[in-house]
Design a protein around this motif. Structure first.
Motif, PDB file in Angstrom:
ATOM      1  N   ASP A   1       1.354  -1.139  -0.528  1.00  0.00           N
ATOM      2  CA  ASP A   1       0.025   0.246   0.137  1.00  0.00           C
ATOM      3  C   ASP A   1       0.452   1.474   0.351  1.00  0.00           C
ATOM      4  N   VAL A   2       0.195   2.686  -0.346  1.00  0.00           N
ATOM      5  CA  VAL A   2       1.356   3.460  -0.689  1.00  0.00           C
ATOM      6  C   VAL A   2       0.638   4.535  -0.093  1.00  0.00           C
ATOM      7  N   ALA A   3       1.146   5.799   0.858  1.00  0.00           N
ATOM      8  CA  ALA A   3       0.246   6.978   1.766  1.00  0.00           C
ATOM      9  C   ALA A   3       0.744   8.083   1.530  1.00  0.00           C
ATOM     10  N   VAL A   4      -0.177   9.500   0.776  1.00  0.00           N
ATOM     11  CA  VAL A   4       0.615  10.259  -0.203  1.00  0.00           C
ATOM     12  C   VAL A   4      -0.022  11.430   0.922  1.00  0.00           C
ATOM     13  N   LEU A   5       1.118  12.607   0.919  1.00  0.00           N
ATOM     14  CA  LEU A   5       1.393  13.724   1.635  1.00  0.00           C
ATOM     15  C   LEU A   5       1.662  14.606   0.992  1.00  0.00           C
ATOM     16  N   THR A   6       0.507  15.638   1.373  1.00  0.00           N
ATOM     17  CA  THR A   6       0.439  16.791   0.600  1.00  0.00           C
ATOM     18  C   THR A   6       1.651  17.697  -0.260  1.00  0.00           C
ATOM     19  N   ASP A   7       2.493  17.470   0.352  1.00  0.00           N
ATOM     20  CA  ASP A   7       3.397  17.628  -1.071  1.00  0.00           C
ATOM     21  C   ASP A   7       4.500  16.688  -1.703  1.00  0.00           C
ATOM     22  N   GLY A   8       2.959  15.705  -1.787  1.00  0.00           N
ATOM     23  CA  GLY A   8       3.323  14.317  -3.390  1.00  0.00           C
ATOM     24  C   GLY A   8       4.543  13.759  -2.152  1.00  0.00           C
ATOM     25  N   SER A   9       5.149  13.666  -1.091  1.00  0.00           N
ATOM     26  CA  SER A   9       6.588  13.128  -0.557  1.00  0.00           C
ATOM     27  C   SER A   9       5.206  11.595  -0.551  1.00  0.00           C
ATOM     28  N   PHE A  10       6.051  10.484  -0.231  1.00  0.00           N
ATOM     29  CA  PHE A  10       4.610   9.044   0.293  1.00  0.00           C
ATOM     30  C   PHE A  10       5.643   8.278   1.017  1.00  0.00           C
ATOM     31  N   TYR A  11       5.151   7.509   1.229  1.00  0.00           N
ATOM     32  CA  TYR A  11       5.751   6.440   2.211  1.00  0.00           C
ATOM     33  C   TYR A  11       4.668   5.049   1.511  1.00  0.00           C
ATOM     34  N   VAL A  12       5.366   3.868   1.768  1.00  0.00           N
ATOM     35  CA  VAL A  12       5.029   2.262   1.320  1.00  0.00           C
ATOM     36  C   VAL A  12       5.431   1.291   2.530  1.00  0.00           C
ATOM     37  N   SER A  13       3.767   0.689   2.592  1.00  0.00           N
ATOM     38  CA  SER A  13       4.225  -0.792   3.185  1.00  0.00           C
ATOM     39  C   SER A  13       4.290  -2.202   2.027  1.00  0.00           C
ATOM     40  N   ASP A  14       5.572  -2.581   2.492  1.00  0.00           N
ATOM     41  CA  ASP A  14       6.490  -3.159   2.471  1.00  0.00           C
ATOM     42  C   ASP A  14       6.728  -4.204   2.973  1.00  0.00           C
ATOM     43  N   GLY A  15       6.313  -5.865   3.241  1.00  0.00           N
ATOM     44  CA  GLY A  15       5.423  -6.226   2.555  1.00  0.00           C
ATOM     45  C   GLY A  15       4.858  -7.079   3.631  1.00  0.00           C
ATOM     46  N   TYR A  16       4.668  -7.949   2.300  1.00  0.00           N
ATOM     47  CA  TYR A  16       4.713  -9.437   3.124  1.00  0.00           C
ATOM     48  C   TYR A  16       6.109 -10.273   3.334  1.00  0.00           C
ATOM     49  N   LYS A  17       6.789  -9.600   2.562  1.00  0.00           N
ATOM     50  CA  LYS A  17       8.576 -10.437   2.711  1.00  0.00           C
ATOM     51  C   LYS A  17       9.718  -9.205   3.620  1.00  0.00           C
ATOM     52  N   ASN A  18       9.381  -8.003   2.884  1.00  0.00           N
ATOM     53  CA  ASN A  18      10.340  -6.836   3.931  1.00  0.00           C
ATOM     54  C   ASN A  18       9.952  -6.586   5.263  1.00  0.00           C
ATOM     55  N   THR A  19       8.974  -6.597   5.777  1.00  0.00           N
ATOM     56  CA  THR A  19       7.965  -5.971   7.010  1.00  0.00           C
ATOM     57  C   THR A  19       8.735  -4.351   7.535  1.00  0.00           C
ATOM     58  N   ARG A  20       8.447  -3.714   6.185  1.00  0.00           N
ATOM     59  CA  ARG A  20       9.190  -2.706   6.538  1.00  0.00           C
ATOM     60  C   ARG A  20       8.326  -1.369   5.938  1.00  0.00           C
TER      61      ARG A  20
END
Length: 317
Positions: A146-165
């Motif tokens: 999944d992804v979550a995006v800030l108003t400045d366009g920067s973003f977080y990625v949940s990564d995920g099934y294997k990397n758990t980060r």
């Protein structure tokens, strides 16, 4: 740094089923197959975007050929009418969908190990990760969710099934920082599956297999953890226009059937405001809720896995 466990209590309002299903929504043409609905989001024009697998099943290993049918269906939020489709011959295993503040879509494909930023019409604006190549460095993912995006366009990625980060990127896609490891401790994950950001910059992560939501500051500093039978097994999370958090519980097998598979509305302190839905195949129930989205009008949409459908709920008048 504040460390607390949220006490999730069932309220009288939660028992009254404050949201009701909208019948006969969506209105899909004959022969239009959604299959497992993995991601859902709503834009400012009240268009509902559904990221679905068009009949493809999860398998190990994943197929190498993209799904030939469309994998993104665009629905009118009010009427449920199908507006358009796209995404054919592009994705291997659709997963997360997020609509950002500019109306762009962010899609994750766990089969391709990639993240895509697209226009509402499907034009790719940014691609992260190497197609079909898993990894744990700054340029690769391993089944991102999944992804979550800030108003400045920067973003977080949940990564995920294997990397758990969780990985933070600039608006241009440059790596900034990451946090998380496999485990049950604070700041550790066992399948970070859904992610969202509130207006204060707090990051909420559905730590699915640990059956909890973890709360972090913008830099990944641990703030809080929420868990309990009212939360179940959180799969997807969204911040509503009222500032409340909406979570879809995929259904913890450790709970009785009547406590599984519900949608939960919480305040920013983790207190349960309402729950609605429940485990089952009838309208208004969920066999496996996978993602959740909230429109500007407060309507709630739930993308269902095993049930292979998307449902719309509105608050009772």
């Amino acid at each position: 740094m504040r460390i607390a466990v949220a006490i999730l209590l069932c309220t009288t309002a939660a028992l009254s089923q404050p949201y009701e299903i909208v019948p006969d929504w969506p209105k899909l043409p004959d022969g239009h197959v959604l299959g497992l609905c993995a991601g859902v989001g709503v834009d400012a024009q009240n268009r509902v975007f559904v990221f679905h697998r068009s009949g493809r099943k999860w398998s190990n290993p994943f197929p190498k050929e993209p799904i030939p049918q469309p994998t993104v269906s665009v629905l009118d939020g009010a009427s449920g009418k199908l507006l358009t489709t796209w995404g054919e011959n592009r994705f291997i295993m659709p997963h997360g969908l997020t609509v950002d503040h500019e109306g762009n879509l962010w899609l994750t494909d766990v089969g391709l190990h990639q993240v895509f930023k697209c226009t509402p019409e499907g034009k790719v604006l940014l691609t992260l990760g190497e197609a079909g190549v898993p990894g744990a460095d700054h340029a690769h993912f391993n089944l991102p969710t999944d992804v979550a995006v800030l108003t400045d366009g920067s973003f977080y990625v949940s990564d995920g099934y294997k990397n758990t980060r969780v990985v933070k990127f600039s608006a241009e896609g440059g790596f900034e920082f990451e946090w998380g490891a496999k485990g049950k401790g604070n700041g550790e994950f066992n399948l970070p599956h859904g992610i969202a950001i509130d207006t204060q910059g707090r990051v909420y992560v559905c730590d699915r297999e640990n059956e909890r939501v973890q709360v972090f500051d913008a830099k990944g500093g641990f703030l809080d953890v929420w868990k309990g039978p009212q939360l179940g097994k959180p799969y997807g999370i969204e911040i509503g226009p009222n500032g409340h958090l909406f979570i879809i519980d995929g259904g913890s097998p450790s709970l009785k059937r009547e406590l599984r598979g519900k949608a939960v509305e919480l305040d920013t302190q983790g207190a349960v405001i309402d729950t609605f839905g429940g485990f089952g195949a009838a309208p208004g129930e969920f066999q496996l809720g996978h993602d959740i989205a909230v429109g500007l009008d407060g309507a709630v949409y739930v993308a269902e896995g095993t049930g292979a459908r998307v449902q719309k709920f509105v608050r009772k008048k």
